[in-house]
Write an enzyme that holds these catalytic residues in place. Sequence first.
Site, short mmCIF file in Angstrom:
data_model
loop_
_atom_site.label_atom_id
_atom_site.label_comp_id
_atom_site.label_asym_id
_atom_site.label_seq_id
_atom_site.Cartn_x
_atom_site.Cartn_y
_atom_site.Cartn_z
N ASN A 16 0.76 -1.11 0.02
CA ASN A 16 -0.01 -0.05 0.17
C ASN A 16 0.92 1.36 0.04
OD1 ASN A 16 0.47 0.79 3.09
ND2 ASN A 16 -0.24 -1.31 3.08
N LYS A 21 8.02 -18.48 -10.37
CA LYS A 21 7.44 -16.91 -10.71
C LYS A 21 6.05 -17.47 -11.68
CE LYS A 21 8.27 -13.36 -13.82
NZ LYS A 21 8.96 -12.91 -15.02
N PHE A 25 -4.43 3.72 14.90
CA PHE A 25 -4.41 4.69 13.75
C PHE A 25 -5.47 4.42 12.67
CE2 PHE A 25 -1.09 7.88 14.11
CZ PHE A 25 -0.40 7.42 15.37
N LYS A 56 -13.81 1.68 15.71
CA LYS A 56 -12.61 1.20 15.95
C LYS A 56 -11.96 1.11 17.27
CE LYS A 56 -11.28 1.48 10.99
NZ LYS A 56 -10.71 2.03 10.11
N1 CTP Z 1 -4.22 -3.23 11.98
C1 CTP Z 1 -3.57 -4.01 12.41
N2 CTP Z 1 -3.75 -5.46 11.68
C2 CTP Z 1 -4.09 -5.54 10.42
C3 CTP Z 1 -4.68 -4.32 9.93
C4 CTP Z 1 -4.92 -3.11 10.55
O1 CTP Z 1 -3.06 -4.17 13.39
N3 CTP Z 1 -4.46 -6.72 9.88
C5 CTP Z 1 -4.11 -1.95 12.61
C6 CTP Z 1 -3.43 -0.59 11.87
O2 CTP Z 1 -2.25 -0.73 12.32
C7 CTP Z 1 -4.36 0.51 12.28
C8 CTP Z 1 -5.80 0.12 12.66
O3 CTP Z 1 -5.45 -1.55 12.86
O4 CTP Z 1 -3.91 1.10 13.76
C9 CTP Z 1 -6.74 0.45 11.62
O5 CTP Z 1 -6.72 -0.27 10.52
P1 CTP Z 1 -7.55 -0.06 9.38
O6 CTP Z 1 -7.10 -0.95 8.21
O7 CTP Z 1 -7.79 1.57 9.13
O8 CTP Z 1 -9.09 -0.51 9.98
P2 CTP Z 1 -9.56 -1.74 10.02
O9 CTP Z 1 -10.05 -1.97 11.37
O10 CTP Z 1 -8.81 -3.03 9.30
O11 CTP Z 1 -10.94 -1.51 9.23
P3 CTP Z 1 -11.29 -1.18 7.65
O12 CTP Z 1 -10.12 -1.79 6.91
O13 CTP Z 1 -12.51 -1.82 7.43
O14 CTP Z 1 -11.37 0.24 7.40
#
Ligand code: CTP
Length: 395
Positions: free
Chosen positions: A207, A286, A320, A334
């Site tokens: 990402n 690959k 975050f 969250k």
């Molecule tokens: N995070 C994590 N492990 C994952 C995905 C996310 O610990 N596999 C943590 C990120 O580091 C961040 C928080 O979760 O602190 C929010 O991540 P985000 O991807 O924005 O939220 P999600 O809860 O995954 O929900 P959505 O993607 O549906 O917004």
Amino acid sequence: MLKNKKILLGITGGIAAYKAVDLAGKLTKMGAEVKTIMTAHACEFVSPITFKSITHQPVITKMFDAEADIEHISLADWADIIVIAPATANIIGKTAYGIADDLLSTTIMAATVPVLFVPAMNVHMYENPIVQENITKLSALGYFFMEPEFGKLACGYDGKGRYPENEEIIFHIATYLKYSKDLSGKNVLITAGASREEIDPMRFITNYSTGKMGLALARAAHIRGAHVKFIHSFISEKIPEYMDSIKTVSAEEMYNSVIQDYKDSDITFMTAAVADFTPANPSKQKIKKSNDLNLELKRTKDILMELGERKTKDQILVGFAAESENIKENALQKIRKKKLNFICANNLNVAGKNDTEILVLGEGIEIKLIGNKFSVAHQIIDIILKSTDKIDKKK
Ligand code: CTP
């Protein structure tokens, strides 16, 4: 960060004195007023005129300099901070024993403002127990020290003693102008960066995260005295040498590292952009071209959710959330779902930039922070410390 700040730069006699010219230039460009004191030995390495031309301010080299028209004590009163860069074993030793026998040592002795030493010297000198004891003594008295870097030293040795990056010195100056080591004794765990999920030996899913906010938090917490464990994936900036860091690639690897360190952590910031999905069957070879390719993905472990489950009442957990819409509502959800103390929510459009706009949410807390990521990092820490203080008082 440093606009209109009055910085008194003390240059002592080490080969790294020439590197302080660049420091003086950078500070001046940032809008600080920089006056320089050079010891007699420093003048053997660099001419005072060099500092004068770059700072457009007086450079004082003698205790009783009629031409400079400056009383030595008044320099200590003028400054907002005193920075000794490079600092020799000699100036550290003199300060530790209260010796004031030239303009710089006298000014340090008369100072009531923060004093930051940036030691740079031969590795054996730096490791000498006398020097180390002096640093310990001065640190206990409230003087600030940066650690020198490892590497090839001018004297030909390899080891710890190199003058650090000027950018890092500037982060320390900006911090000590406002803060002390108020995170001393705290363990802080910070994750940052974009994870990589392998499709085959050539390709991966990732990402846009640069890891800048996580690094800013790690830097701010370290400079304020915390022991920081920085567990990161791919980030776009150089990690300072002083940082205790671990590199991980995939969400799975980050999960394993974070879980191991979490139990010792007082404050945890999950800044990393961890992949939510990973290829279900990564190919060992690959993948060759074909008309269509359907990748099967499976969910990764949600690290933050797991940390929320394991959290003890004395631990602070900060998540975050990068959102593209309904920032506050999504972030609040969250907090509840992942059992967080705080969440820092931002709009996706600030990703990768040096400036940010963050909404900090917690119990009874809703604060919007705008500015460069380093200043915002300090303000996030302030909010947490203030609320922890309240929690402690409630007990
Ligand atoms: N995070 C994590 N492990 C994952 C995905 C996310 O610990 N596999 C943590 C990120 O580091 C961040 C928080 O979760 O602190 C929010 O991540 P985000 O991807 O924005 O939220 P999600 O809860 O995954 O929900 P959505 O993607 O549906 O917004």
